[in-house]
Design an enzyme around this catalytic site. Structure first.
Site, mmCIF file in Angstrom:
data_model
loop_
_atom_site.group_PDB
_atom_site.id
_atom_site.type_symbol
_atom_site.label_atom_id
_atom_site.label_comp_id
_atom_site.label_asym_id
_atom_site.label_seq_id
_atom_site.Cartn_x
_atom_site.Cartn_y
_atom_site.Cartn_z
ATOM 1 N N ILE A 126 0.881 -1.176 0.000
ATOM 2 C CA ILE A 126 0.000 0.000 0.000
ATOM 3 C C ILE A 126 0.913 1.220 0.000
ATOM 4 O O ILE A 126 1.802 1.334 0.859
ATOM 5 C CB ILE A 126 -1.010 0.019 1.168
ATOM 6 C CG1 ILE A 126 -1.802 1.339 1.167
ATOM 7 C CG2 ILE A 126 -0.373 -0.217 2.520
ATOM 8 C CD1 ILE A 126 -3.094 1.284 1.947
ATOM 9 N N VAL A 143 1.214 5.540 -0.960
ATOM 10 C CA VAL A 143 0.624 6.823 -1.346
ATOM 11 C C VAL A 143 1.767 7.715 -1.840
ATOM 12 O O VAL A 143 2.882 7.677 -1.284
ATOM 13 C CB VAL A 143 -0.110 7.469 -0.153
ATOM 14 C CG1 VAL A 143 -0.529 8.905 -0.461
ATOM 15 C CG2 VAL A 143 -1.321 6.636 0.232
ATOM 16 N N GLY A 170 -4.326 6.964 2.313
ATOM 17 C CA GLY A 170 -4.034 5.573 2.673
ATOM 18 C C GLY A 170 -5.259 4.912 3.295
ATOM 19 O O GLY A 170 -5.584 3.759 2.989
ATOM 20 N N GLU A 204 2.262 -7.784 7.061
ATOM 21 C CA GLU A 204 3.467 -7.629 7.874
ATOM 22 C C GLU A 204 4.009 -6.235 7.658
ATOM 23 O O GLU A 204 4.050 -5.745 6.530
ATOM 24 C CB GLU A 204 4.502 -8.658 7.464
ATOM 25 C CG GLU A 204 5.736 -8.552 8.335
ATOM 26 C CD GLU A 204 6.522 -9.827 8.341
ATOM 27 O OE1 GLU A 204 6.198 -10.753 9.082
ATOM 28 O OE2 GLU A 204 7.474 -9.873 7.560
ATOM 29 N N ASN A 257 7.943 1.549 10.909
ATOM 30 C CA ASN A 257 7.097 2.258 9.940
ATOM 31 C C ASN A 257 5.832 2.775 10.652
ATOM 32 O O ASN A 257 4.747 2.214 10.550
ATOM 33 C CB ASN A 257 6.742 1.321 8.786
ATOM 34 C CG ASN A 257 6.103 2.030 7.623
ATOM 35 O OD1 ASN A 257 5.666 3.186 7.753
ATOM 36 N ND2 ASN A 257 6.027 1.358 6.492
ATOM 37 N N TYR A 273 -2.906 0.985 9.867
ATOM 38 C CA TYR A 273 -3.481 -0.356 10.051
ATOM 39 C C TYR A 273 -4.272 -0.441 11.348
ATOM 40 O O TYR A 273 -5.358 -1.016 11.393
ATOM 41 C CB TYR A 273 -2.374 -1.421 10.039
ATOM 42 C CG TYR A 273 -1.600 -1.489 8.739
ATOM 43 C CD1 TYR A 273 -2.253 -1.352 7.509
ATOM 44 C CD2 TYR A 273 -0.228 -1.693 8.725
ATOM 45 C CE1 TYR A 273 -1.554 -1.416 6.313
ATOM 46 C CE2 TYR A 273 0.481 -1.758 7.526
ATOM 47 C CZ TYR A 273 -0.190 -1.621 6.334
ATOM 48 O OH TYR A 273 0.504 -1.683 5.158
#
Ligand SMILES: CC(C)(COP(=O)(O)OP(=O)(O)OC[C@H]1O[C@@H](n2cnc3c(N)ncnc32)[C@H](O)[C@@H]1OP(=O)(O)O)[C@@H](O)C(=O)NCCC(=O)NCCS
Length: 147
Positions: A73, A75, A85, A107, A112, A119
């Site tokens: 994913i 952006v 996102g 994962e 990050n 998430y």
């Protein structure tokens, strides 16, 4: 700003391939992405600016029976932290539901923080840690159950 979310095509990839590393991210090579787009088991979407059709981001999963793994994913750098996102991930989850997927795994690098936040905001839960999976950091495994 109005956006549109569509299934990602090879021509979308052609459009961004020369700026992929500079404007988006450097962790995937164009040919790997191309293979994903051509695979029957993968499903990728793009988010575009409605007015200009500019690609602002993309995301995809790989299916295994009734589970899926988020493969990527991303952006565009100059459009981050504007909930794009979140839009991408919500739409990907909707698509997964439509394909009868029950659980999505992913994962993420423990360093990050924007990705982890994204998430968690959507409802992914941490289920495990892979120590030193990345060079100087751990991999965090997460999942979300879809109803
Ligand atoms: C991860 C990524 C897709 C997020 O896209 P985005 O459009 O910026 O996401 P959103 O704006 O919807 O959400 C980002 C969240 O992280 C938060 N955030 C940003 N920087 C942060 C930081 N340094 N520490 C903690 N949280 C941070 C934002 O505040 C936001 O949370 P909020 O909605 O609660 O305010 C984008 O940063 C990206 O493309 N990164 C490079 C590729 C990548 O790492 N992908 C994930 C691989 S697993």
């Amino acid at each position: 700003m109005d956006f549109k979310i569509e299934k990602m095509t090879i021509s979308d990839l052609e459009e961004i391939k020369d700026v992929l590393e500079k404007d988006f991210d450097d962790f995937w090579k164009v040919n790997t992405l191309k293979e994903e787009l051509l695979s029957n088991y993968s499903y990728f979407i793009t988010i575009k600016l409605d007015k200009t059709n500019e690609i602002l981001g993309f995301a995809g999963f790989k299916k295994t029976l009734d589970t899926a793994d988020i493969m990527n994913i991303v952006v565009r750098k100059d459009f981050r932290n504007k909930k794009i996102g979140k839009k991408l991930l919500s739409s990907l989850i909707k698509k997964a539901k439509e394909q009868d997927i029950k659980t999505i795994f992913l994962e993420v690098n423990s360093k990050n923080l924007p990705a982890l936040k994204l998430y968690e905001n959507i409802g992914f839960k941490k289920i495990g840690i892979r120590k030193n999976y990345y060079k100087n950091s751990d991999g965090i495994n997460m999942k979300i159950e879809l109803d």
